[in-house]
Design an enzyme around this catalytic site. Structure first.
Site, PDB file in Angstrom:
ATOM      1  N   GLY A  94       0.659  -1.287   0.008  1.00  0.00           N
ATOM      2  CA  GLY A  94       0.129  -0.071  -0.233  1.00  0.00           C
ATOM      3  C   GLY A  94       0.722   1.236  -0.123  1.00  0.00           C
ATOM      4  O   GLY A  94       0.384   2.328   0.083  1.00  0.00           O
TER       5      GLY A  94
ATOM      6  N   GLU B   6       4.158  -6.710   1.500  1.00  0.00           N
ATOM      7  CA  GLU B   6       3.656  -7.052   0.171  1.00  0.00           C
ATOM      8  C   GLU B   6       3.700  -5.874  -0.588  1.00  0.00           C
ATOM      9  O   GLU B   6       2.651  -5.377  -1.204  1.00  0.00           O
ATOM     10  CB  GLU B   6       2.432  -7.691   0.253  1.00  0.00           C
ATOM     11  CG  GLU B   6       2.419  -8.749   1.449  1.00  0.00           C
ATOM     12  CD  GLU B   6       0.689  -9.692   1.411  1.00  0.00           C
ATOM     13  OE1 GLU B   6       0.676 -10.586   1.733  1.00  0.00           O
ATOM     14  OE2 GLU B   6      -0.007  -8.601   1.421  1.00  0.00           O
TER      15      GLU B   6
ATOM     16  N   ARG C 202      -6.996   3.071 -15.493  1.00  0.00           N
ATOM     17  CA  ARG C 202      -7.011   3.686 -14.057  1.00  0.00           C
ATOM     18  C   ARG C 202      -7.631   5.065 -14.142  1.00  0.00           C
ATOM     19  O   ARG C 202      -7.956   5.466 -13.014  1.00  0.00           O
ATOM     20  CB  ARG C 202      -5.519   3.728 -13.470  1.00  0.00           C
ATOM     21  CG  ARG C 202      -4.785   2.327 -13.426  1.00  0.00           C
ATOM     22  CD  ARG C 202      -3.803   2.434 -12.350  1.00  0.00           C
ATOM     23  NE  ARG C 202      -3.961   2.863 -10.974  1.00  0.00           N
ATOM     24  CZ  ARG C 202      -3.665   3.846 -10.471  1.00  0.00           C
ATOM     25  NH1 ARG C 202      -3.166   4.904 -11.258  1.00  0.00           N
ATOM     26  NH2 ARG C 202      -3.938   4.068  -9.315  1.00  0.00           N
TER      27      ARG C 202
ATOM     28  N   CYS D 171     -14.276   3.166 -28.144  1.00  0.00           N
ATOM     29  CA  CYS D 171     -15.661   3.523 -28.268  1.00  0.00           C
ATOM     30  C   CYS D 171     -16.321   3.977 -27.261  1.00  0.00           C
ATOM     31  O   CYS D 171     -17.210   3.072 -26.908  1.00  0.00           O
ATOM     32  CB  CYS D 171     -16.443   2.692 -29.082  1.00  0.00           C
ATOM     33  SG  CYS D 171     -15.680   2.454 -30.637  1.00  0.00           S
TER      34      CYS D 171
ATOM     35  N   TYR E 282      -0.290  -1.784 -12.324  1.00  0.00           N
ATOM     36  CA  TYR E 282      -1.787  -1.687 -12.388  1.00  0.00           C
ATOM     37  C   TYR E 282      -2.166  -1.203 -13.813  1.00  0.00           C
ATOM     38  O   TYR E 282      -3.370  -0.674 -14.135  1.00  0.00           O
ATOM     39  CB  TYR E 282      -2.677  -1.107 -11.433  1.00  0.00           C
ATOM     40  CG  TYR E 282      -2.416  -1.662  -9.887  1.00  0.00           C
ATOM     41  CD1 TYR E 282      -2.694  -3.210  -9.737  1.00  0.00           C
ATOM     42  CD2 TYR E 282      -1.477  -1.049  -8.949  1.00  0.00           C
ATOM     43  CE1 TYR E 282      -2.470  -3.545  -8.460  1.00  0.00           C
ATOM     44  CE2 TYR E 282      -1.326  -1.620  -7.690  1.00  0.00           C
ATOM     45  CZ  TYR E 282      -1.788  -2.841  -7.367  1.00  0.00           C
ATOM     46  OH  TYR E 282      -1.460  -3.400  -6.218  1.00  0.00           O
TER      47      TYR E 282
HETATM   48  N1  LLP Z   1      -1.424  -6.949  -0.487  1.00  0.00           N
HETATM   49  C1  LLP Z   1      -2.757  -7.303  -0.528  1.00  0.00           C
HETATM   50  C2  LLP Z   1      -3.163  -8.195   0.066  1.00  0.00           C
HETATM   51  C3  LLP Z   1      -3.346  -6.551  -1.648  1.00  0.00           C
HETATM   52  O1  LLP Z   1      -4.661  -6.564  -1.921  1.00  0.00           O
HETATM   53  C4  LLP Z   1      -2.828  -5.457  -2.239  1.00  0.00           C
HETATM   54  C5  LLP Z   1      -3.060  -4.798  -3.463  1.00  0.00           C
HETATM   55  C6  LLP Z   1      -1.084  -5.309  -2.011  1.00  0.00           C
HETATM   56  C7  LLP Z   1      -0.773  -6.091  -1.134  1.00  0.00           C
HETATM   57  C8  LLP Z   1      -0.331  -4.346  -2.828  1.00  0.00           C
HETATM   58  O2  LLP Z   1      -0.559  -3.041  -2.842  1.00  0.00           O
HETATM   59  P1  LLP Z   1       0.267  -1.939  -3.352  1.00  0.00           P
HETATM   60  O3  LLP Z   1       1.632  -1.980  -2.567  1.00  0.00           O
HETATM   61  O4  LLP Z   1       0.310  -2.339  -4.717  1.00  0.00           O
HETATM   62  O5  LLP Z   1      -0.550  -0.802  -3.060  1.00  0.00           O
HETATM   63  N2  LLP Z   1      -5.694  -1.733  -9.075  1.00  0.00           N
HETATM   64  C9  LLP Z   1      -5.902  -0.458  -7.950  1.00  0.00           C
HETATM   65  C10 LLP Z   1      -5.039  -1.047  -6.741  1.00  0.00           C
HETATM   66  C11 LLP Z   1      -5.704  -2.286  -6.200  1.00  0.00           C
HETATM   67  C12 LLP Z   1      -4.638  -2.776  -4.993  1.00  0.00           C
HETATM   68  C13 LLP Z   1      -5.278  -4.152  -4.556  1.00  0.00           C
HETATM   69  N3  LLP Z   1      -4.637  -4.816  -3.570  1.00  0.00           N
HETATM   70  C14 LLP Z   1      -4.977   0.602  -8.578  1.00  0.00           C
HETATM   71  O6  LLP Z   1      -4.786   0.870  -9.829  1.00  0.00           O
HETATM   72  O7  LLP Z   1      -4.819   1.525  -8.041  1.00  0.00           O
END
Ligand code: LLP
Length: 432
Positions: A249, A291, A331, A362, A391
């Protein structure tokens, strides 16, 4: 100068990524094209695992979140750095297996895993399964019994933290489809149930409070709440949880105005919280998993497009249309996410206009962004949209039956294809 360290401008005034000229890359591989700086991906992974070494004595592991971007070569890269992987579907697991990824370093996530997926994870020796709900726990018990294996599991917990991000990527609060709620007692009851299970071993607790978060405070709060829950389980059930998975996150810089916290500081501050809480409750220090997804790959990637039509609507706006759009970058249409863009062959020129960059689907909402400040763009120019490494490819689609772009890795100025461009034949591959 740019939102990412991977980018620069060469003597021809062209944008470069990882030392390679983006205009030459567009010519060699065609557009649209995803380009990623392999060295920056490696640097980002190392910054995270080095921060665990420094701040937490190495008692932890980085499990890169493959949902941000994965393919065979990305799995090989992560494995070569010695890191783990967070996978969320049979497709991500299969990719890891085929890449020869050490499956004991894989955590399997998902709020609605199918029996087929769970069986595949067990058959391929996935390290741990992050169980989301009681029905999954029950199904997993049965599957393990049938296969004569014991699975190491973690529980996904909703720690009740509001991380102030876009509501579609907020997951730690009570109204979320993910995990067991802490406040209602649901999580505690589930732990009791897990401890009575014969074929699963509850080794850890997991939380993930959201994505693109800039503030460290909610991460500290989540670590405090989760360590407190480990203490409650030990005190009331006499069972000590060994692993704490704090999810991902971490926010990144999409715009100049974004000011993300350095990764190192995140780990330092969270480690202090975990150590302090463990001392207070007389707990052993848990093994920590993080993660990160976006923060590893987003800054390392760009998307190159060829500019097509330019449409000036007097008094309204100027549309610059490109040969991709929501199919390779959904996005903006999903979250109104903002990006910076550069005319790659005019990168050293002044940004003289504000434009709307439109895709070719379209669909009027098919935009890459509005009010984007840009060099004067004309048909045939190469447009680079920055920080698209996370993403974008992973959320791409074939809407309008548009083939997906290729992905190219760049390292030390040299490039190679890691995902081939789809062809129209690929589009009918599954049709009967
Ligand atoms: N761990 C878990 C359980 C998750 O659900 C996620 C992301 C991560 C790690 C990784 O999070 P990050 O470090 O990438 O923020 N599609 C959206 C983001 C969805 C994130 C979903 N889970 C976007 O394009 O902003």
């Amino acid at each position: 100068m740019f939102v990412s360290d991977a980018l620069d401008i060469n003597s021809q005034g062209n944008l470069t990524i990882g030392g390679a000229d983006t205009v030459a890359l567009a010519k060699e591989y065609g557009t649209p094209l995803y380009v990623m700086d392999e060295e920056l991906i490696r640097t980002n992974l190392r910054r995270f695992h080095t921060s665990i070494d420094k701040a937490y004595g190495g008692r932890g592991m980085v499990c890169y979140a493959g949902k941000a971007f994965t393919c065979l070569e990305m799995c090989r890269l992560v494995a070569s750095e010695g890191d783990g992987l967070d996978a969320v579907s049979i497709g991500e697991l299969y990719t890891a297996v085929k890449a020869g990824f050490p499956m004991e370093k894989v955590g399997f996530h998902g709020n609605n895993k199918t029996d087929e997926e769970l069986a595949y994870a067990l058959d391929n020796g996935v390290g741990h399964i992050i169980v989301d709900n009681i029905s999954e726990l029950k199904r997993l018990e049965v599957l393990c019994a049938q296969k004569g294996v014991k699975a190491q599991i973690m529980f996904r917990i909703k720690p009740g933290i509001d991380a102030h991000t876009h509501k579609a990527v907020m997951t730690g609060q009570i109204d979320s489809k993910f995990g067991f709620a802490l406040e209602t007692g649901e999580a505690f009851e589930a732990v009791k149930e897990a401890l009575a299970c014969e074929n699963t071993e509850l080794v850890g607790l997991h939380c993930h409070i959201g994505s693109q978060i800039f503030d460290i405070t909610p991460f500290e709060e989540a670590a405090r709440v989760m360590t407190g829950f480990i203490a409650k389980i030990r005190n009331e059930l006499g069972y000590e949880i060994k692993c704490l998975d704090l999810g991902g996150g971490f926010g990144i810089k999409y715009l100049e105005s974004h000011d993300p916290v350095p990764f190192e500081e995140y780990m330092e501050r969270v480690s202090v919280v975990v150590k302090t809480e463990c001392e207070k409750h007389g707990l052993e220090l848990p093994f920590i998993i993080i993660e990160p997804g976006r923060s590893i790959v987003a800054p390392a990637g760009i998307t190159l497009y060829t500019v097509g039509a330019r449409k000036e609507i007097p008094g309204v706006r100027t549309y610059i249309s490109v040969d991709g759009g929501m199919t390779d970058n959904p996005r903006y249409i999903l979250y109104q996410s903002e990006y910076e863009a550069v005319v790659a062959n005019k990168a050293s020129q002044e940004r003289t206009e504000k434009v709307t960059i439109a895709g070719k689907c379209c669909e009027s909402g098919d935009l890459i962004g509005e009010g984007m400040s840009l060099q004067h763009a004309e048909s045939g120019d190469i447009l680079a949209v920055l920080a698209t490494g996370a993403y974008n490819y992973s959320m791409s689609s074939n809407y309008n039956r548009i083939p997906k772009p290729a992905v190219v890795f760049v390292s030390g100025g040299k490039s190679r294809v890691v995902v081939k461009r789809e062809t129209p034949e690929d589009i009918i591959r599954s049709d009967v």
